[in-house]
Design a protein around this motif. Structure first.
Motif, PDB file in Angstrom:
ATOM      1  N   GLN A 114       0.753  -1.257   0.053  1.00 44.51           N
ATOM      2  CA  GLN A 114       0.134  -0.114  -0.103  1.00 44.51           C
ATOM      3  C   GLN A 114       0.854   1.129   0.054  1.00 44.51           C
ATOM      4  OE1 GLN A 114      -3.443  -0.429  -0.330  1.00 44.51           O
ATOM      5  NE2 GLN A 114      -2.467  -2.436  -0.713  1.00 44.51           N
ATOM      6  N   PHE A 138      -6.024   2.816  -7.602  1.00 46.19           N
ATOM      7  CA  PHE A 138      -5.732   1.535  -6.460  1.00 46.19           C
ATOM      8  C   PHE A 138      -4.571   1.256  -6.412  1.00 46.19           C
ATOM      9  CE2 PHE A 138      -5.802  -2.702  -5.022  1.00 46.19           C
ATOM     10  CZ  PHE A 138      -6.448  -2.510  -3.714  1.00 46.19           C
ATOM     11  N   ASN A 169     -11.796  -0.857  -4.909  1.00 44.41           N
ATOM     12  CA  ASN A 169     -12.242   0.471  -5.124  1.00 44.41           C
ATOM     13  C   ASN A 169     -13.228   0.893  -6.086  1.00 44.41           C
ATOM     14  OD1 ASN A 169     -10.474   0.957  -7.297  1.00 44.41           O
ATOM     15  ND2 ASN A 169      -9.513   2.677  -6.448  1.00 44.41           N
TER      16      ASN A 169
END
Length: 549
Positions: free
Chosen positions: A60, A86, A365
């Motif tokens: 991430q 994303f 997402n």
């Protein structure tokens, strides 16, 4: 000793002064209590680049990448990214095409969002080497000239299964086996036709199950645009096998028929077909009835109950033969009414058109990933084009392969992955001492898994473990809710941290702050008290003035 002036002043206004002092005190107390317990918000999100060993890893990252170029050994990548992409990593196989027509080995790549190569592997040459996907948190199923290979990216260990086919390898976790396609030719009335067997092999390469596509597909369904493979009439051109292991059902796509099929693995029964030769009434995104919703598509994938996504190449469009509009298409079906509707569509510009290859995925997402994978496109000097678009159809991330003097490049499919679970970050909590506190995180598995995966969580309050347990990651990259009821907390500020890990012990963390305070009610009380006291002051002054009169 008190000076006379002071004595007189104290006698004259001591009561009013006391009230004013009370007003100031209450206001000051309100200010302090509403300010005192607030601290800078602490957010703990791992941003460690994977080192390919078991441990605390996450993919991430939160970065915005402008248009930039990355130079690799034999190819150039250009990148563009916006904030609402994303974030994660990208897994795909690059198939170079040499200007001198010489054979080139394909390369499996894992890149970050900025195009930096994190991992790569030479996978050889041939149509069976263009596919790769994760089957768990450590292992990639991919193709090499010898057939399907299982590769542990952390230990670098490989298992060559001996299962050899074209276009697709699909893992069956129920039997620990591999599905693939094996083509064959058959002569009918003096004409050679090409079909496929759908075969299942164990990990030593022995055939354990087989289905002949000619058992439910006829040679009379040959494409009216006359698809040929050499001197053979190409009937199926199988390119997708999507296995739902929980239902023991698979979805099979023979490209040339503009139709995909739902098939029971155990019985080999064809439950239905959807498309030109299917059983559904078809409606496009505008509600118009159509004979087919896609033309020579790729990468049929289930994304939810009764929902699918696919890459529509728009090749041999019999409704509009001149059309060249490759699309990402989502379908919603109703098996009770046997209707299928386009529910979301992105029509790519003409400069993305891909008559072959292609992939489409839905991300956690809500964005969609598209692989416009051919080595050339109309009015473009680019090869394979990999894009992410948001729900409004805006491109928010793009990876392109510009042509070089020696090479152009193709990509058959791409997967967006992370090296640890995906975890939401809920807002900080502001509450009162007598309130019950509940916090919910959403988590997703590391990649678009086709089956539910096991996970584990740990919850810490101010560094002390207060809860841990097992949970299940939903399949198809759907969210899993983790809700924690903390009860009531005393006045103060607390750090609440969660760790979520996959079956390979790869961990993602997030932390929020919990403020337990009277700051809102104190402010209200202070305002009310101020109003009352101010009213008393005004009343006293008015009565004194009235008495003088």
């Amino acid at each position: 000793m008190i000076l006379p002036g002071i004595r007189y002043y104290r006698k004259k206004i001591s009561f009013q002064a006391l009230i004013l002092l009370l007003l100031i005190s209450v206001s000051f107390f309100s200010y302090i209590t509403s300010f005192g317990h607030f601290k800078t918000k602490l957010r703990v999100i791992n941003t460690i680049e994977p080192q390919f060993e078991k441990g605390h890893i996450t993919g991430q990252t939160e970065i915005k990448i402008p248009r930039r170029t990355v130079q690799a050994a034999d190819f150039v990548i250009s990148i563009y990214q916006e904030d609402d992409a994303f974030n994660g990593y990208n897994l795909f196989v690059v198939d170079p095409k040499s200007s001198d027509q010489s054979k080139c080995n394909n390369t499996l790549l894992i890149t970050d969002m900025a195009g930096k190569i994190i991992k790569k592997r030479n996978v050889g040459y041939g149509s069976g080497t263009v596919f790769a996907e994760f089957i768990n948190s450590t292992t990639i199923l991919m193709g090499e000239p010898s057939g399907a290979v299982l590769w542990d990216i952390y230990t670098n260990a490989s298992l060559s299964t001996g299962a050899r086919g074209h276009h697709e390898y699909e893992y069956n976790p129920n039997n620990n086996t591999i599905f693939t396609f094996n083509l064959y030719n058959i002569e009918i009335e003096g004409v050679s036709y090409r079909f496929d067997y759908i075969n299942e092999y164990n990990l030593t390469g022995h055939l354990v199950w087989s289905l002949d596509t000619r058992s439910f597909i006829s040679h009379t369904q040959w494409c009216p645009f006359q698809d040929m493979v050499g001197k053979d009439r190409g009937i199926t051109h199988s390119n997708t096998f999507f296995f739902d292991s929980e239902e023991d059902i698979f979805y099979y796509n023979p490209r040339n028929l503009n139709t995909f099929y739902k098939i029971d693995h155990k019985t080999s029964e064809v439950i239905w077909g959807l498309g030109q030769y299917g059983d559904f009434t078809l409606y496009d995104i505008k509600g118009n009835k159509r004979q087919s919703l896609f033309f020579h598509p790729h990468a049929i994938e289930k994304i939810d109950d009764n929902k699918f996504i696919l890459f529509d190449n728009d090749k041999h469009n019999f409704g509009d033969p001149s059309s060249s509009k490759s699309r990402i298409v989502e379908l919603e079906i109703d098996e009770s009414t046997m209707t299928a509707n386009e529910s979301w569509v992105w029509v790519a510009p003409n400069s993305y058109y891909s008559h072959a290859l292609g992939d489409a995925d839905r991300l956690p997402n809500g964005n969609r990933l598209g692989t416009f994978g051919t080595s050339s496109h109309p009015d473009s000097s680019l090869g394979a084009r990999l894009v992410e678009v948001n729900n409004q159809g805006k491109i928010v991330w793009e990876l392109n392969f510009p042509h070089t003097e020696k090479y152009t490049h193709e990509v058959n499919r791409m997967e967006r992955i992370c090296f640890s679970p995906v975890l939401s970050s809920p807002p900080d909590v502001k509450t009162f001492p007598n309130d019950n506190i509940s916090v919910t995180w959403q988590t997703w598995y590391n990649f678009r898994a086709k089956r539910k995966m096991n996970g584990f969580y740990s919850l810490f309050l101010d560094g002390e473990l207060i809860e841990e347990g097992k949970h299940v990651f939903e399949k198809f990259w759907k969210p899993t809710d983790l809700t924690f009821d903390l009860g009531k907390l005393n006045l103060g500020t607390y750090n609440l941290l969660i760790e979520v890990e996959d079956e390979g012990e790869h961990v993602t963390t997030d932390e929020i702050i919990i403020y337990v305070d009277y700051h809102e009610s104190t402010s209200t009380i202070a305002i009310s008290t101020n109003s009352i006291l101010l009213g008393l002051v005004i009343l006293i002054i008015w009565r004194k003035r009235a008495a003088k009169k």
